[in-house]
Structures are given as structure tokens and as C-alpha cells.
Design an enzyme around this catalytic site. Structure first.
Site, PDB file in Angstrom:
ATOM      1  N   LYS A   1      40.300 -36.417 -17.190  1.00 45.00           N
ATOM      2  CA  LYS A   1      40.585 -34.891 -16.881  1.00 45.00           C
ATOM      3  C   LYS A   1      40.177 -34.395 -18.225  1.00 45.00           C
ATOM      4  O   LYS A   1      40.019 -34.873 -19.548  1.00 45.00           O
ATOM      5  CB  LYS A   1      42.087 -34.292 -16.623  1.00 45.00           C
TER       6      LYS A   1
ATOM      7  N   ASP B   1      40.224 -30.922 -28.252  1.00 46.36           N
ATOM      8  CA  ASP B   1      41.459 -30.907 -28.910  1.00 46.36           C
ATOM      9  C   ASP B   1      41.070 -32.101 -30.393  1.00 46.36           C
ATOM     10  O   ASP B   1      41.302 -33.284 -29.209  1.00 46.36           O
ATOM     11  CB  ASP B   1      41.942 -31.466 -27.401  1.00 46.36           C
TER      12      ASP B   1
ATOM     13  N   TYR C   1      35.962 -42.795 -13.759  1.00 47.67           N
ATOM     14  CA  TYR C   1      36.249 -41.289 -14.101  1.00 47.67           C
ATOM     15  C   TYR C   1      37.219 -42.014 -15.063  1.00 47.67           C
ATOM     16  O   TYR C   1      37.030 -42.893 -15.853  1.00 47.67           O
ATOM     17  CB  TYR C   1      37.473 -42.086 -12.953  1.00 47.67           C
TER      18      TYR C   1
END
Ligand code: 13P
Ligand code: 13P
Ligand code: MG
Ligand code: MG
Length: 366
Positions: free
Chosen positions: A231, A11, A228
Site C-alpha cells: 500500500k 515516508d 503487488y
């Protein structure tokens, strides 16, 4: 000559919010890849977008993880980012996490799924691209394709598929992988991949002789063990026919718009809606999460196609169901399980909000 399919995405900026990667970015990418094809760096390419993600589908003879191909993708994304900045697009350069390229895209931000193989006389494959979700979103459909006899008739009736497939599963939290074999270890596979936020199917192999069947982008998730890193709208490549599931067996799982994580602010669960290339423009509550599928053949590195597979009216019912489920989920507003669970919210801006309340708590007493 072994052919490699490299699907690399990022993106790098979008129109009207996290909505759609507009034509000027695709044009910039096409210009870069045309030049690379002329120079013989890659054999062929197809550029598209899924929502706000710019997708480079490339073929070449340089193998998986090729520094030259990854560098080409990086430069292409940088060029598209320049255009995005010029146009003042939203989130220009969003997924380019580093300033300098260092030999491989691993940990740099863009996602990639690559498959290297000896071409069969006919080499059909499908590229899946999704937006507003995470790599684990492919766990359920990939399980169905390669391990569920109620989905894939070939597992039962074709001697070529009857031995089943091996699944390589990534543990996102610990940064480790395990290989499990279906059908023998089917329940173990499900015990893991039923938690797609933690365990992600990264690759699938045909057994005896071993041959790569599918790959899913897990790049960013794989970055740092135990940490983490957000996403990542995923892509996947799946080979079709003969030793692999038939095209229709590969697509069938998407008639069920299962719930996935990643809608609105990466913080909500919603149905994964299968859509045509033209309809991969999520807008309702920035979604619902989308997946598109392009079918190709590759012949000596040359791409034939694509066919826009989810443009088939046979997926209309799945889309209608997804819209209904989207209505139902949205009515929960900020309540779980529409809003994601505490662990996944830890990585959003919610802790900043909760921190401000910390001092106002007192002991509950009796
Ligand atoms: P194959 O031609 O690869 O054997 O495929 C069987 C089929 O009928 C697909 O639906
Ligand atoms: P992307 O990950 O597709 O950029 O979307 C961000 C988001 O949270 C939109 O609501
Ligand atoms: Mg975005
Ligand atoms: Mg996106």
C-alpha cells in the site's frame, strides 16, 4: 510557458511509531528546496506532512516526469532520511526502496502526482494528501467530483462541464490502463473502480479540448505488472473552477468518510477522515486513515496559498461520523471486513503465521 505541479511524497521516518513526520525532517526538506528554487530548478514549493509522510509540493517549467525534479525530490528525501537516522526515528528511509537514483522516481518508492498545463489567468487547484490508506481511496471521491451530478452541480448546470470527463483507470494486477468516458460509460467506470484495491483512477481529463484535470499517485502500484508491491499512502492534484469542478464540488465528497483499506499494519479497513493540516497526526490504532486538502493558486509558477481546506468547521460532522464508524469497525477486532480480505493479507506477515499451522491440518472426513 507550461507549468507543472509536482507533488512528491515519501515516508522517510517518523516520530513515536508510524505517527508523524517531525519538524526537523520538514526543515531539512525546506532547506533543499529553497536552494533548488534559488538555482532556478523549481519555481516554488511548499513542504508539509500528512501523518508519517513527508510531502513536497513543487512548481516548475520542466514537465511531468522531469529527471531533474525527480532527482531533487530523491536527494531531498535522502537528506531527510539522514536527519531521521541521526534522531533515531522510526522507519528511517522506509519508502526509499533503491540505493541509487536512476533518472526517474518510477519504482523507487516515493509516490508522485504531476499535472502539466498552460496556466489559465486564474489557476486554482487542490492538493490532497492521505495517510494509512492506498491510491484507490481516491476512487470514490474523484468519481463524485467528475461524474456524479448529485455531487457536482456544474455537470448539470454549467455548459463548460456538461460534456463530462474522461477517466484513466489503472489495473494494478495486470499493469495496464483503460480510458473510459463519463457520463456515457459511467456504469463501466463504476464496475472497475468499485474495487479500489485492483482498479485505481490515475488521471482525469476534461474533454474537447482535452485538458488534464486530476492526477493521483499510483507509482509503486504501477511498478511491476502482476506483482503487488504494498500500500502506498497517496496524493492527488485536482484543478478547480471554470472547466473543472468548483472548489466546493471537489471537497464535497469528503463529507462522507467512506471505508478505505490501509489502517493498522496496512491490513484493516476504516473510514477516511478529512482533517486539517494540524490534525493529520493519526494515532488511534495508527489511524483512522486521514486525508488533508490544501488549496492553492499558481501564477507564472509561483504558489499563492495554501488554504487549509478541511479546517472548515463544515467538516466537523464528517469527522464525528468517521469517529463513530471507527468505533464500530474496531469492535470487529481481527474479523473481516475490518481486517482486510485474504488476497490483501497475502502481502502481509499473516502467511508466516498460517504456515506454522499447515502441518496440523488433517482431512475433515465425514
Ligand atoms: P465559476 O466562478 O468558476 O463559474 O464557479 C461557479 C461557482 O459558483 C462556484 O460555486
Ligand atoms: P505507513 O504506511 O503510514 O508507514 O503505516 C504503516 C502501518 O502499517 C501503520 O500501522
Ligand atoms: Mg510509516
Ligand atoms: Mg504513512
Amino acid at each position: 510557458m507550461r507549468t507543472t505541479i509536482s507533488v512528491i511524497k515519501a515516508d522517510v521516518g517518523s516520530l513515536a511509531g508510524h505517527h508523524v513526520s517531525p519538524e526537523p525532517l520538514l526543515e531539512a526538506a525546506r532547506a533543499e528546496l529553497s536552494r533548488a528554487r534559488k538555482e532556478g530548478l523549481i519555481e516554488d514549493f511548499y513542504v508539509t506532512r500528512c501523518g508519517d509522510d513527508l510531502e513536497l509540493i513543487m512548481t516548475h517549467f520542466r514537465g511531468e516526469g522531469s529527471g531533474e525534479v525527480h532527482s531533487l525530490a530523491w536527494e531531498t528525501f535522502k537528506r531527510a532520511t539522514d536527519v531521521a537516522r541521526e534522531l533515531g526515528l522510526y522507519g528511517a528511509g522506509q519508502d526509499l526502496l533503491s540505493d541509487a537514483f536512476s533518472g526517474n522516481l518510477r519504482g523507487m518508492g516515493p509516490g508522485f502526482a504531476e499535472l502539466e498545463f498552460e496556466e489559465r489567468p486564474a489557476e486554482p487547484f487542490v492538493v490532497f494528501m492521505a495517510d494509512k490508506t492506498e491510491p484507490g481511496a481516491f476512487n470514490l471521491p474523484i468519481f463524485r467530483m467528475f461524474a456524479d451530478p448529485f455531487n457536482t452541480a456544474g455537470l448539470v448546470i454549467s455548459p463548460k462541464l456538461h460534456r463530462g470527463f474522461a477517466f484513466e483507470v489503472l489495473d494494478v494486477k495486470e499493469g495496464r490502463v483503460v480510458e473510459l468516458s463519463a457520463p456515457e460509460e459511467m456504469y463501466d467506470i463504476l464496475a472497475l473502480i468499485g474495487e479500489p484495491g485492483r482498479y485505481v483512477v490515475r488521471r482525469v481529463y476534461a474533454k474537447d479540448p482535452r485538458e488534464p484535470a486530476a492526477a493521483v499517485s499510483t507509482t509503486r502500484l504501477n511498478l511491476i505488472a502482476g506483482k503487488y508491491v504494498g500500500k502506498d499512502d497517496p496524493v492527488a492534484v485536482v484543478r478547480a473552477q471554470s472547466r473543472f469542478p468548483a472548489l466546493g464540488e471537489i471537497l464535497e465528497p469528503f463529507t462522507f468518510p467512506h471505508l478505505v483499506a490501509g489502517w493498522m499494519r496496512g491490513s484493516h479497513a476504516g473510514p477516511l477522515m478529512p482533517v486539517s493540516e494540524a490534525d493529520a497526526r493519526p494515532s488511534r490504532f495508527d489511524g483512522p486513515p486521514r486525508v488533508m486538502a490544501l488549496g492553492f493558486n499558481v501564477r507564472r509558477g509561483r504558489l499563492i496559498g495554501p488554504s487549509d481546506l478541511f479546517s472548515d468547521v463544515a467538516f466537523d460532522r464528517a469527522r464525528a461520523m468517521a469517529n463513530e464508524v471507527a468505533d464500530y469497525m474496531r469492535r470487529h477486532g481481527p474479523f473481516m471486513p475490518h481486517r482486510l480480505g485474504a488476497e490483501e493479507m497475502e502481502y502481509t506477515t499473516l502467511p508466516q503465521v498460517l504456515e506454522r499451522l499447515e502441518g496440523r491440518f488433517r482431512a475433515a472426513g465425514d
